[in-house]
Scaffold this motif. Structure first.
Motif, short mmCIF file in Angstrom:
data_model
loop_
_atom_site.label_atom_id
_atom_site.label_comp_id
_atom_site.label_asym_id
_atom_site.label_seq_id
_atom_site.Cartn_x
_atom_site.Cartn_y
_atom_site.Cartn_z
N ASP A 1 0.84 -1.19 0.00
CA ASP A 1 0.00 0.00 0.00
C ASP A 1 0.88 1.25 0.00
OD1 ASP A 1 -2.51 1.35 0.15
OD2 ASP A 1 -2.19 1.68 2.28
N SER A 2 0.24 2.38 -0.29
CA SER A 2 1.00 3.63 -0.34
C SER A 2 0.21 4.78 0.27
CB SER A 2 1.35 3.96 -1.80
OG SER A 2 0.16 4.14 -2.55
N ALA A 3 0.92 5.87 0.49
CA ALA A 3 0.32 7.15 0.89
C ALA A 3 1.19 8.21 0.23
CB ALA A 3 0.32 7.30 2.41
N ILE A 4 0.64 9.40 0.09
CA ILE A 4 1.40 10.48 -0.53
C ILE A 4 1.47 11.66 0.43
CG2 ILE A 4 1.54 12.10 -2.49
CD1 ILE A 4 -0.15 10.01 -4.10
N TYR A 5 2.69 12.11 0.72
CA TYR A 5 2.87 13.34 1.50
C TYR A 5 2.97 14.50 0.51
CZ TYR A 5 5.35 17.19 3.66
OH TYR A 5 5.73 18.46 4.04
N ILE A 6 2.03 15.43 0.61
CA ILE A 6 2.04 16.59 -0.29
C ILE A 6 2.82 17.71 0.36
CG2 ILE A 6 0.58 18.31 -1.44
CD1 ILE A 6 -1.61 15.90 -1.22
N ASN A 7 3.93 18.05 -0.26
CA ASN A 7 4.74 19.16 0.22
C ASN A 7 4.16 20.44 -0.37
OD1 ASN A 7 6.75 21.20 0.44
ND2 ASN A 7 8.32 19.63 0.72
N LYS A 8 3.46 21.20 0.47
CA LYS A 8 2.71 22.36 -0.04
C LYS A 8 3.64 23.45 -0.57
CE LYS A 8 -0.91 21.83 3.31
NZ LYS A 8 -1.56 22.47 4.44
N GLY B 1 6.92 19.59 -5.96
CA GLY B 1 7.79 18.62 -6.62
C GLY B 1 8.60 17.79 -5.63
N LYS B 2 8.62 18.23 -4.37
CA LYS B 2 9.34 17.48 -3.33
C LYS B 2 8.38 16.65 -2.48
CE LYS B 2 13.43 20.33 -3.06
NZ LYS B 2 14.07 21.45 -2.38
N SER B 3 7.20 16.43 -3.01
CA SER B 3 6.26 15.55 -2.31
C SER B 3 6.85 14.14 -2.24
CB SER B 3 4.92 15.55 -3.04
OG SER B 3 4.35 16.85 -3.00
N LEU B 4 6.34 13.35 -1.32
CA LEU B 4 6.94 12.02 -1.08
C LEU B 4 5.89 10.91 -1.23
CD1 LEU B 4 8.82 12.96 2.23
CD2 LEU B 4 9.85 12.79 -0.07
N ILE B 5 6.32 9.78 -1.75
CA ILE B 5 5.47 8.60 -1.82
C ILE B 5 5.94 7.63 -0.73
CG2 ILE B 5 4.75 6.61 -3.21
CD1 ILE B 5 5.37 8.42 -5.70
N LEU B 6 5.02 7.23 0.13
CA LEU B 6 5.34 6.25 1.17
C LEU B 6 4.79 4.92 0.70
CD1 LEU B 6 3.83 8.71 3.69
CD2 LEU B 6 6.27 8.24 3.56
N GLY B 7 5.64 3.92 0.64
CA GLY B 7 5.18 2.62 0.15
C GLY B 7 5.58 1.51 1.10
N PHE C 1 9.84 7.33 -1.13
CA PHE C 1 10.30 7.59 -2.50
C PHE C 1 10.00 9.04 -2.86
CE2 PHE C 1 8.57 3.25 -2.23
CZ PHE C 1 9.64 2.47 -2.68
N ASP C 2 10.81 9.60 -3.76
CA ASP C 2 10.43 10.89 -4.31
C ASP C 2 9.38 10.66 -5.40
OD1 ASP C 2 11.73 10.22 -6.71
OD2 ASP C 2 13.55 11.34 -6.21
N ILE C 3 8.85 11.75 -6.00
CA ILE C 3 7.73 11.54 -6.93
C ILE C 3 8.19 10.96 -8.27
CG2 ILE C 3 6.10 13.16 -5.88
CD1 ILE C 3 6.76 15.02 -8.28
N LYS C 4 9.50 10.85 -8.46
CA LYS C 4 9.98 10.12 -9.64
C LYS C 4 10.17 8.64 -9.31
CE LYS C 4 12.16 13.86 -12.18
NZ LYS C 4 11.93 15.05 -11.31
#
Ligand code: CA
Ligand code: CA
Ligand code: CA
Ligand code: CA
Ligand code: CA
Length: 354
Positions: free
Chosen positions: A43-50, A54-60, A70-73
């Motif tokens: 599963d995943s979640a996304i941290y939105i860096n307001k 572009g520096k938002s994070l994917i948690l997996g 992970f970074d968004i790439k």
């Protein structure tokens, strides 16, 4: 002549339905593979860096080893090998000590605990808050957050393969400890896992894997009243068991969609957020290879930088042709324009940013 027109009409109707049943959207990117082999990514979640989208994070999660960031790439930035962590979710502005933090929670099946992490907003990295300390209150499987728009209280829902749900109130103590209080417990029926809360609507959605998607009220005193959003009965439903991950695409406080992993057909179903009506169905490919056996899904409705102007869908890919599993990232706009009429797209409405 009349027959010809009828034929033409029924042919186009046939094409339209065939098209609707086979909307494929190509993922833009994938995360680095998870650490362990076999069915591991979950599963995943996304941290939105307001400040810097572009520096938002994917948690997996890797359900055999722990949490990755992970970074968004899709590049792995951090790793927490803290146990068999299954579902992961996030809420913002959680009061802890004298801070307001983005709080991450995940269900740990090794220790049967709810584990907490936070995003350190100074350096945009994830840190442990309390791991292996908070018993889940059942044999934990799926889990998700709810933040009440009425009381501003935070809750974490956990569930078990036996179909049980426990709702915990989550509070930050003055000494930066997390305090959990059980506020509700109920039985869905058979095996459940994927869940998501729609804070604005005070709604809690949960997938009963063989049955369908249930909508409950999310407030702790709201009882066990529920209704079926969609089911797996081929006569009446659009889902093919198992029903797995659930996620929301939010436009403002009221609009947008609920999206579900219809695992049995390697597809995803879409419903209107305001009335639960079925909208359509899609499948995902990456480099032309279909995403299969998806468990967790997450969606960010925000601008996440170039490539994800109106948000991102993250899906777990269980395709067996790869040696190790990963998460695939789909731009919401690529998906939206595949539908006719196109799905609605949000434009980073600041009011509803989490
Ligand atoms: Ca899986
Ligand atoms: Ca899972
Ligand atoms: Ca999640
Ligand atoms: Ca499952
Ligand atoms: Ca399954």
């Amino acid at each position: 002549m009349r027959t010809k027109i009828l034929l033409a009409l029924s042919f186009s109707a046939l094409c339209a339905s065939a098209f609707l049943d086979s909307i494929f959207v190509e993922a833009r990117d994938k995360t680095d593979d998870v650490r362990t082999e076999g069915d591991a990514a979950d599963d995943s979640a996304i941290y939105i860096n307001k400040k810097s989208p572009g520096k938002s994070l994917i948690l997996g999660t890797d359900k055999n080893s722990g949490l990755s960031v992970f970074d968004i790439k899709g590049n792995r930035l951090q790793e927490f090998p803290d146990g068999e962590q299954n579902n992961v979710d996030i809420r913002y502005n959680f009061p802890l000590g004298n801070e307001k933090i983005p709080l991450i929670a995940t269900g740990n099946r090794t220790t049967n605990t709810i584990d907490f992490y936070k995003v350190n907003q100074e350096n945009n990295s994830v840190e442990r808050v309390s791991v292996k300390e908070h018993p889940a209150g059942l044999e934990i499987y799926g889990s998700c957050f709810y933040k009440s728009p009425k009381t501003k209280k935070y809750y974490y829902f956990v569930n078990s393969k036996a179909g049980e749900v426990v709702q915990w109130e989550v509070q930050g103590g003055t000494d930066a400890n997390i305090i959990l209080t059980e506020v509700r417990r109920f039985l869905v029926g058979s095996q459940v896992e994927g869940c998501v809360a729609d804070d604005n609507y005070e709604a809690f959605y949960i997938g009963e894997e063989k049955v369908g998607i249930w909508r409950y009220q999310a407030e702790p005193n709201s009882g066990e009243e529920r209704y079926l959003i969609d089911g797996t009965d081929p006569e009446t439903g659009h889902l093919v068991a198992d029903v797995e991950g659930l996620a929301l695409y939010r436009i403002g406080k009221k609009h947008g969609y609920l999206v579900a992993s219809s695992q049995g057909e390697n597809a995803f179903t879409i419903y209107r957020r305001d009335n639960g009506n079925y909208v359509g169905k899609f499948a995902v490919t990456y480099q032309g290879i279909p995403v299969e056996n998806c468990d967790g899904i997450e969606i960010a409705s925000n601008y996440l930088g170039f490539g994800y102007q109106t948000g991102m869908v993250v899906v777990q890919d269980g395709n067996k042709t790869h040696s190790r599993q990963s998460f695939k990232m789909v731009p919401w706009h690529s998906l939206a324009i595949k539908f006719f009429p196109p799905l609605a797209q949000g434009f980073n409405d600041p009011i509803t940013q989490p």
